[in-house]
Design an enzyme around this catalytic site. Sequence first.
Site, PDB file in Angstrom:
ATOM      1  N   ASP A   6       0.837  -1.204   0.000  1.00 53.07           N
ATOM      2  CA  ASP A   6       0.000   0.000   0.000  1.00 53.07           C
ATOM      3  C   ASP A   6       0.871   1.254   0.000  1.00 53.07           C
ATOM      4  O   ASP A   6       0.657   2.172  -0.789  1.00 53.07           O
ATOM      5  CB  ASP A   6      -0.945  -0.007   1.201  1.00 53.07           C
ATOM      6  CG  ASP A   6      -1.930   1.148   1.165  1.00 53.07           C
ATOM      7  OD1 ASP A   6      -2.617   1.312   0.141  1.00 53.07           O
ATOM      8  OD2 ASP A   6      -1.990   1.891   2.161  1.00 53.07           O
ATOM      9  N   LYS A  10       1.477   4.105  -3.174  1.00 54.14           N
ATOM     10  CA  LYS A  10       1.379   5.556  -2.972  1.00 54.14           C
ATOM     11  C   LYS A  10       2.690   6.241  -3.357  1.00 54.14           C
ATOM     12  O   LYS A  10       2.684   7.330  -3.937  1.00 54.14           O
ATOM     13  CB  LYS A  10       1.011   5.855  -1.519  1.00 54.14           C
ATOM     14  CG  LYS A  10      -0.415   5.427  -1.190  1.00 54.14           C
ATOM     15  CD  LYS A  10      -0.718   5.530   0.279  1.00 54.14           C
ATOM     16  CE  LYS A  10      -2.128   5.006   0.535  1.00 54.14           C
ATOM     17  NZ  LYS A  10      -2.437   4.884   1.937  1.00 54.14           N
TER      18      LYS A  10
END
Length: 143
Positions: A6, A10
Site C-alpha cells: 500500500d 502511494k
Amino acid sequence: DLNGMDVARKAVILARLSGMKGVELESMNIESLVPESLRDCDVNEFMENLHKYDESLSQKVKEVEDGGGRLHYAAKVDVMEKKVEVGLLSCDASHPFNNAGPDNMVAITTNFYTRPLVVQGAGAGGDVTATGVLADILQCAYQ
C-alpha cells in the site's frame, strides 16, 4: 498492509507526479514487515513464531532512538537522486511523522521548503477512498 505494498503504491504515484520516469513496483526494493520465513505460513504458525524476530526489531528501534530519531514505516521519494525507498526509515525527532497519529501524511521538503510542507489526513475508509478515486477520475477526464 504488513508487506508494504500500500505504501509502495502511494510512493509510485507520488514519484510519477513528481516527474520521475520508470518508477515501477516490480523494480522497487520494498521492505516487508513480515519476516521472509513467515510469509507463506498459516496464522497459527505465524503467531507462534513471530516472537523470534522481536529482538532484531527491538535492536533496530534502539539504534535509531539512541541516535535521537524515531523509526517509521514510510516511503521516501527523492527526485534529485531518482530513488524511492519503502520500509522502516529513521526520522529525526522533529520530523512531522512523529505527530501523525493514525493519519496518512506526506511531508514535502524542497529547496524552498526546508522545513517540510505537510499534507495530512485520514487514510482509510470507503468514503475517503471513493473520494480519492473520484478525484483521480475527474483529473484524468480533464487532461
